[in-house]
Scaffold this active site. Structure first.
Site, PDB file in Angstrom:
ATOM      1  NE  ARG A  94      -1.671   2.050   3.425  1.00 45.90           N
ATOM      2  CZ  ARG A  94      -1.423   1.977   4.730  1.00 45.90           C
ATOM      3  NH1 ARG A  94      -1.971   1.044   5.475  1.00 45.90           N
ATOM      4  NH2 ARG A  94      -0.609   2.848   5.311  1.00 45.90           N
ATOM      5  CE1 TYR A 114       1.305   2.829   8.691  1.00 48.13           C
ATOM      6  CE2 TYR A 114       0.163   4.559   9.905  1.00 48.13           C
ATOM      7  CZ  TYR A 114       0.256   3.721   8.808  1.00 48.13           C
ATOM      8  OH  TYR A 114      -0.691   3.782   7.816  1.00 48.13           O
ATOM      9  CG  HIS A 136      -5.948   2.550   6.457  1.00 50.20           C
ATOM     10  ND1 HIS A 136      -6.079   1.266   6.001  1.00 50.20           N
ATOM     11  CD2 HIS A 136      -7.134   2.873   7.058  1.00 50.20           C
ATOM     12  CE1 HIS A 136      -7.288   0.817   6.316  1.00 50.20           C
ATOM     13  NE2 HIS A 136      -7.933   1.764   6.961  1.00 50.20           N
TER      14      HIS A 136
HETATM   15  C1  LIG Z   1     -14.128  -5.707  12.263  1.00 47.42           C
HETATM   16  C2  LIG Z   1     -13.365  -4.440  12.062  1.00 47.42           C
HETATM   17  N1  LIG Z   1     -12.350  -4.145  12.900  1.00 47.42           N
HETATM   18  C3  LIG Z   1     -11.633  -3.022  12.735  1.00 47.42           C
HETATM   19  C4  LIG Z   1     -11.928  -2.165  11.701  1.00 47.42           C
HETATM   20  C5  LIG Z   1     -11.107  -0.884  11.498  1.00 47.42           C
HETATM   21  N2  LIG Z   1     -10.264  -1.085  10.297  1.00 47.42           N
HETATM   22  C6  LIG Z   1     -10.603  -0.526   9.116  1.00 47.42           C
HETATM   23  S1  LIG Z   1      -9.509  -0.934   7.903  1.00 47.42           S
HETATM   24  C7  LIG Z   1      -8.583  -1.855   8.969  1.00 47.42           C
HETATM   25  C8  LIG Z   1      -7.356  -2.560   8.493  1.00 47.42           C
HETATM   26  C9  LIG Z   1      -7.589  -3.451   7.340  1.00 47.42           C
HETATM   27  O1  LIG Z   1      -6.388  -3.978   6.904  1.00 47.42           O
HETATM   28  P1  LIG Z   1      -6.342  -5.016   5.744  1.00 47.42           P
HETATM   29  O2  LIG Z   1      -7.374  -6.056   5.945  1.00 47.42           O
HETATM   30  O3  LIG Z   1      -4.939  -5.463   5.629  1.00 47.42           O
HETATM   31  O4  LIG Z   1      -6.776  -4.165   4.464  1.00 47.42           O
HETATM   32  P2  LIG Z   1      -6.038  -2.892   3.859  1.00 47.42           P
HETATM   33  O5  LIG Z   1      -6.735  -1.699   4.446  1.00 47.42           O
HETATM   34  O6  LIG Z   1      -4.611  -2.958   4.231  1.00 47.42           O
HETATM   35  O7  LIG Z   1      -6.210  -2.973   2.373  1.00 47.42           O
HETATM   36  C10 LIG Z   1      -9.122  -1.843  10.242  1.00 47.42           C
HETATM   37  C11 LIG Z   1      -8.526  -2.529  11.401  1.00 47.42           C
HETATM   38  C12 LIG Z   1     -13.016  -2.499  10.847  1.00 47.42           C
HETATM   39  N3  LIG Z   1     -13.340  -1.729   9.811  1.00 47.42           N
HETATM   40  N4  LIG Z   1     -13.695  -3.650  11.035  1.00 47.42           N
END
Ligand SMILES: Cc1ncc(C[n+]2csc(CCOP(=O)(O)OP(=O)(O)O)c2C)c(N)n1
Ligand SMILES: [Mg+2]
Length: 384
Positions: free
Chosen positions: A270, A283, A274
């Site tokens: 990425r 970070y 985010h």
């Molecule tokens: C169940 C849940 N826990 C926490 C969140 C907050 N949150 C939003 S995106 C994210 C990280 C997602 O990471 P990843 O699955 O690696 O996808 P990326 O954003 O890196 O593409 C989190 C923890 C959420 N949306 N849903």
């Protein structure tokens, strides 16, 4: 029997040899190497225009991300999760799907949704909080899974349904590395394996879940190896190599249609924040970001197209102008879309509203009476 705590003595060498991480060597499949050289046996057998389309769609993804981010900065979108750096994973996978397949999206894959028939207007409306617009569109795209991993069992369920109806189609779930740590991931994968459903789970391992790096997410070396525990197939692919992703997901799709669900891990990065609400400099360091910039998916693929004499057919300027015009039209169409009533939040969960939700609606309406300025920019439902 004596049940008092006993002291434990080392068991010594008794022939127990646990399986460990080192026993699993998982290759990362690749077609075009970062320097643009490639394995000619692996170039997919598709026509030249399709090979060029892969580049065009990656450019669409990049331009979409740029425009959507600017729109958010102007206060015209709620939030934006950019796919910058992940274009090859997004487009290579999207390109391998058939129209009748169902996509269960996770948020970064704009180009894949557009090529699957979702309109740009509806995509923008989604990020304005108007989710139901996409359902009018007729594209086989499920609602975006904001709750991480929640769509994985749904994809399994949809795949099961299609199997029971004897449809020749797959359910395709996009997910992040972070989603592999949810309970829903386990339930969805496990059931997919047991039922032998036509599903492909496509994990874009972009090395982070917001600020948490991959090695803080799991003790496993790879995501792909997790497939083995569910008795399903796993593929690990270079997620910055669009041809490799196309081949890997095409193969996974074929396997899925034969009743072998597949977990594909696309190793990528990425490059941006985010979302528009995040500051990644807090970070991770610049050197890491720079190192991945050198593995840019568009540049790598451009070099392949140049080496094979296909680049001439691509007019980058024309694509940019076309996308810009389409984006402006879509923003205008989204602006013209009827504002939704804020109370609608309560409408669509149950056919008949349960008492607890009725109580919450009453509280909410009381709040709106008391402090109308909170929502004075939003249309209100006429009373009565
Ligand atoms: C169940 C849940 N826990 C926490 C969140 C907050 N949150 C939003 S995106 C994210 C990280 C997602 O990471 P990843 O699955 O690696 O996808 P990326 O954003 O890196 O593409 C989190 C923890 C959420 N949306 N849903
Ligand atoms: Mg991630």
């Amino acid at each position: 029997m004596d049940n008092s705590p006993r002291s434990v003595t080392p068991v010594g060498d008794v022939g127990v040899d646990p399986l460990s991480q080192g026993d699993l060597e998982i290759d990362t499949y690749q077609v075009v190497r970062p320097d643009g050289t490639f394995d000619s046996d692996r170039v997919p057998d598709v026509d030249d225009e399709s090979l060029r389309d892969l580049y065009r769609w990656m450019l669409v993804q990049r331009l979409y991300d740029d425009r959507a981010t600017k729109l958010q900065r102007r206060g015209k979108l709620g939030t934006v999760a950019s796919g910058r750096g992940q274009e090859a994973a997004i487009v290579g996978s999207g390109f391998s799907l058939a129209k009748q397949d169902w996509i269960f999206p996770y948020g970064r894959e704009a180009a894949a949704l557009l090529m699957h028939g979702l309109s740009l207007r509806d995509l923008l409306l989604y990020w304005r909080g108007i989710e139901d617009a996409s359902r009018m569109n007729g594209a086989n795209v499920f609602g975006l899974a904001i709750s991480i991993g929640s769509h994985i069992p749904l994809a399994t369920g949809k795949a099961w349904g299609m199997q029971l109806a004897d449809e020749s189609a797959i359910a395709f779930a996009n997910l992040g590395d972070g989603a592999t740590s949810t309970g829903a991931f386990h339930e969805g994968m496990n059931l997919a394996g047991v039922l032998e459903v036509p599903a492909v789970f496509f994990c874009q391992n972009n090395q982070y879940a917001i600020s948490l790096p991959f090695d803080g997410q799991t003790k496993a070396n790879t995501v792909a190896q997790k497939a083995l525990a569910y008795g399903i197939d796993g593929i690990r692919v270079d997620g910055n190599d669009v041809l490799a992703v196309y081949n890997a997901v095409s193969k996974a799709r074929e396997r899925a249609l034969e009743g072998n669900p597949v977990l594909v891990e696309a190793v990528t990065y990425r490059r941006g924040a985010h979302t528009t609400s995040d500051d990644p400099t807090r970070y991770r360091d610049d050197e890491e970001v720079e190192a991945w910039k050198d593995r840019d998916p568009l540049e790598r693929y451009r070099s392949f197209l140049e080496k094979t004499g296909r680049w001439e057919g691509i007019d980058e300027e024309a694509i940019r102008e076309d996308i810009d015009a389409k984006f402006s039209d879509a923003v205008e169409a989204a602006d013209a879309f009827e504002e939704r009533d804020v109370e609608e939040i309560f409408d669509y969960l149950y056919e008949e509203m349960p008492p607890e939700l009725e109580r919450q609606l009453a509280d909410f309406e009381a709040l709106l009476e008391e402090r109308p300025e909170l929502y004075d920019h939003i249309e209100r439902r006429p009373k009565g």
